[in-house]
Design an enzyme around this catalytic site. Structure first.
Site, mmCIF file in Angstrom:
data_model
loop_
_atom_site.group_PDB
_atom_site.id
_atom_site.type_symbol
_atom_site.label_atom_id
_atom_site.label_comp_id
_atom_site.label_asym_id
_atom_site.label_seq_id
_atom_site.Cartn_x
_atom_site.Cartn_y
_atom_site.Cartn_z
ATOM 1 N N ASP A 157 -1.732 -0.433 6.183
ATOM 2 C CA ASP A 157 -2.132 -0.210 7.404
ATOM 3 C C ASP A 157 -3.285 0.668 7.409
ATOM 4 O O ASP A 157 -3.870 0.984 8.643
ATOM 5 C CB ASP A 157 -1.226 0.908 7.668
ATOM 6 C CG ASP A 157 -1.154 2.335 7.060
ATOM 7 O OD1 ASP A 157 -1.820 2.289 6.018
ATOM 8 O OD2 ASP A 157 -1.256 3.434 7.805
ATOM 9 N N ASP B 218 -7.665 -1.852 4.144
ATOM 10 C CA ASP B 218 -6.552 -2.825 3.521
ATOM 11 C C ASP B 218 -6.973 -4.237 4.447
ATOM 12 O O ASP B 218 -6.516 -5.240 4.213
ATOM 13 C CB ASP B 218 -5.374 -2.459 4.022
ATOM 14 C CG ASP B 218 -4.703 -1.289 3.117
ATOM 15 O OD1 ASP B 218 -5.092 -1.108 1.950
ATOM 16 O OD2 ASP B 218 -3.985 -0.548 3.815
ATOM 17 N N ASP C 25 0.775 -1.072 0.050
ATOM 18 C CA ASP C 25 -0.101 0.123 0.023
ATOM 19 C C ASP C 25 1.036 1.182 0.072
ATOM 20 O O ASP C 25 2.060 1.191 0.266
ATOM 21 C CB ASP C 25 -0.875 0.033 1.419
ATOM 22 C CG ASP C 25 -1.700 1.245 1.472
ATOM 23 O OD1 ASP C 25 -2.262 1.609 0.330
ATOM 24 O OD2 ASP C 25 -2.013 1.750 2.332
#
Length: 651
Positions: free
Chosen positions: A541, A545, A354
């Site tokens: 995080d 997600d 990410d």
């Protein structure tokens, strides 16, 4: 304040009784020894005394005595070294547990003495006891190492009660309570500093050795150590939900879990020991029955096999290897929720990252505001901030920080992957990405500015855009280069726009970029990466997600900065803010698996070699002891190499 926790006793013997010759119970005697592998200081002293007495009597018998007196001295030496083993063997038989190491060692040595080999019986028992002592010392080190993690949360906290700080059990603390932490004490609760300032040692949490400065309104993480000034804080969570408690719980669960290799070895041991015992009977009885030698010779060879039949080296060293690996990981600020995650991590072929909070710092700032006719910058930011006020996302925080406030929100609805909708000061406001605008049929101009573009619409009309930029973490490029050096494919998966995503990817050294993805699309992209490369790891995080973390072969959350949902969905957690811990986690996992395989191959090779030599009559009983206790000791020492360097106890 004491740092000893209620969890300490629970792991006093964990994985220290694994060599139980295929037994599956969990009592202290299960391992086939009446003493713990992870011996306490008093236990070690007692072991040394018995070993010294036995060795002294043996030396006196060999050097100065003859005849019956020599035989009596050797028997005394035998009982000095083996009385506890014999007693535990008797207890095992009474409990119906015959196939354990005490019983096997007792039968083998009593058999040797019955055949007239007094010295050999004594030496086998003495060598066995010495090997067990050394194993206990080595395993004890692993226990002390893991206790450093389990000592993260103190049992007590200094709570403000009617204006005075009083020591109370940590379990009584609730969110909103005021507590005090004095210099040198470990922080008992997560919270926010409201008075004082200090430097906090978070090395036990994040693996980072440099103390972090905290002052008023700064976050306080439980498990850290207050290095200098007195601080007063307000608790954000109760003790059971604190960062330290979550770490302790994760370590306990990981230590209790069984990796696939350990499960295989346990199953193997249940077959191995009875098979070798059956071979022992055949070797001792068949040849003399067919006139291929005398009974004494073949019984002696059978007893030799009996000593080898205990799979101590395998069943003790393999779990200890994973235990040491977990301790090394936690010492580096890396938590695994199960030991088998290390095995899964070794098979990963691609890493999907990410962007926000993972590769970048997540510390966003508003860099520009573009307003449509009829709106000004202050109004646009205040309208957006009113809806984003309750969000924990870094982009929302940047907008709120730039706003002056004063706007009232009548209603607010979060639309996952799109943005938020609500009523602010009597106006219908939309704040989000391009997909949100399209879904509402609102046209907007494209932006080529670097950063994340947040679009704002008021009463069905496009009002303007807020540009927010983030900076890449210092070690992200280095960490990604390390992942590539480990032979892993690296990809960036983000919900941000293509231009912002590619700018970050270029700076970080990532070629594969997948931008403007909704959570479901991230999961589909993950499947594509899996089909192309093999098992995939995802690192993120955010709350969005959690779905992708659950769907990855290995899900990794960024811990302290990560949301609870992300941490719960992940298989492992990087407690620090830096991505550099990820290649380190993979490296430690690979080393752990290599050491475990080394131990299995070495132990089986030595046992097989001595077994063949024993049947051929070319091996002595001491060689069988080495094949059992000696290989176990070497395997344990090999596993202990994985342990982190012990830190000094903090008070």
């Amino acid at each position: 304040m004491s740092n000893k926790t209620r969890h300490e006793h629970e792991h006093e013997h964990h994985h220290a009784h694994g060599c139980g010759c295929s037994c599956s119970c969990h009592d202290d005697d299960c391992c086939g020894h009446g003493h713990s592998h992870g011996a306490d200081p008093d236990g070690i002293k007692k072991e040394i005394v018995f070993i010294a007495v036995s060795a002294a009597l043996t030396a006196i018998a060999l050097l100065f005595l003859d005849g019956t007196v020599k035989m009596i001295a050797l028997l005394a030496a035998y009982f000095a070294a083996g009385a506890e083993i014999l007693f535990n063997a008797f207890k095992g038989v009474v409990k119906g547990r015959i196939v354990d190491e005490n019983f096997l060692m007792s039968v083998a040595t009593i058999g040797a003495i019955a055949l007239g080999d007094y010295f050999e019986g004594v030496m086998v028992m003495l060598l066995y006891r010495i090997g067990e002592l050394l194993q206990g010392i080595a395993v004890g080190r692993s226990q002390r190492s893991i206790k450093q993690v389990l000592d993260l949360r103190p049992d007590t906290v200094r709570l403000d009660i009617n204006g005075q700080f009083m020591v109370q059990p940590a379990e009584r603390a609730k969110a909103g309570d005021i507590f005090e932490v004095l210099p040198g004490e470990r922080i008992p609760l997560d919270g926010m500093v409201i008075e004082g300032e200090s430097f906090i040692d978070l090395s036990a949490i994040t693996g980072e050795s440099v103390p972090v400065h905290v002052g008023k309104n700064d976050e306080l993480i439980s498990g850290g150590i207050n290095k200098s000034g007195r601080i007063v804080a307000i608790a954000a969570k109760e003790a059971g939900e604190s960062t330290a408690s979550r770490i302790i719980h994760a370590v306990e669960e990981a230590a209790e879990s069984k990796p696939r290799m350990e499960s295989f070895i346990t199953s193997f041991a249940r077959v191995y020991t009875p098979a070798v015992m059956a071979l022992t009977v055949l070797v001792a009885a068949i040849p003399p029955l067919f006139g291929l030698g005398d009974w004494t010779t073949w019984i002696h060879r059978g007893l030799l096999l009996l000593v080898i039949s205990c799979p101590c080296a395998l069943v003790l060293s393999v779990p200890l290897t994973f235990f040491a690996g977990l301790a090394r990981q936690s010492n580096s600020g890396i938590l695994f929720k199960a030991a088998n995650v290390m095995e899964a991590l070794c098979s990963v072929k691609a890493v999907a990252l990410d962007k926000t909070g993972t590769i970048t710092k997540g510390s966003f700032n508003v860099t520009s505001v573009n307003c449509e006719k009829g709106f000004d910058e202050e109004e646009l930011i205040n309208l957006a901030a009113a809806l984003e006020a309750k969000s924990t996302h870094p982009i929302a925080h940047a907008i709120v920080s730039a706003a002056k406030g004063g706007y009232e929100t009548e209603s607010m609805e979060e639309i996952a992957g799109f943005g938020v909708r609500g009523e602010v000061n009597g106006k219908t406001v939309l704040v989000g990405n391009k997909k949100l605008m399209r879904s509402e049929g609102i046209s907007y101009p494209d932006s080529s500015e670097r950063g994340t573009t947040v679009l704002v619409a008021v009463d069905g009309r496009f009002a303007g855009s807020i540009i927010i930029d983030d900076t890449i973490k210092e070690n992200s490029a280095m960490a990604i280069a390390s992942l590539k050096k480990q032979g892993l494919a690296v990809a960036l998966l983000t919900g941000d726009g293509d231009s912002a995503a590619r700018a970050v990817a270029e700076e970080a050294g990532i070629e594969s970029v997948y931008a403007s993805l909704m959570p479901g699309e991230k999961l589909e992209t993950l499947k594509e990466l899996r089909a192309k490369h093999g098992p995939v790891m995802f690192v993120g995080d955010g709350i969005n997600d959690s779905v992708v973390l659950s769907g990855a072969d290995v899900g990794c959350a960024m811990g302290i900065g990560g949301t609870d949902a992300a941490v719960e969905a992940a298989d492992m957690v990087l407690m620090g803010e830096e991505l550099a811990a990820l290649p380190k986690a993979i490296d430690i996992s690979k080393r752990t698996i290599i050491v475990a395989k080394e131990n299995v191959v070495f132990a089986l090779a030595v046992k097989l070699a001595v077994m063949v030599l024993g049947i051929m009559g070319a091996a002595e009983m001491w060689m069988a002891v080495f094949a059992d206790v000696g290989t176990a000791l070497i395997c344990v020492l090999n596993a202990v190499r994985l342990l982190p360097i012990m830190k000094k106890e903090q008070k």
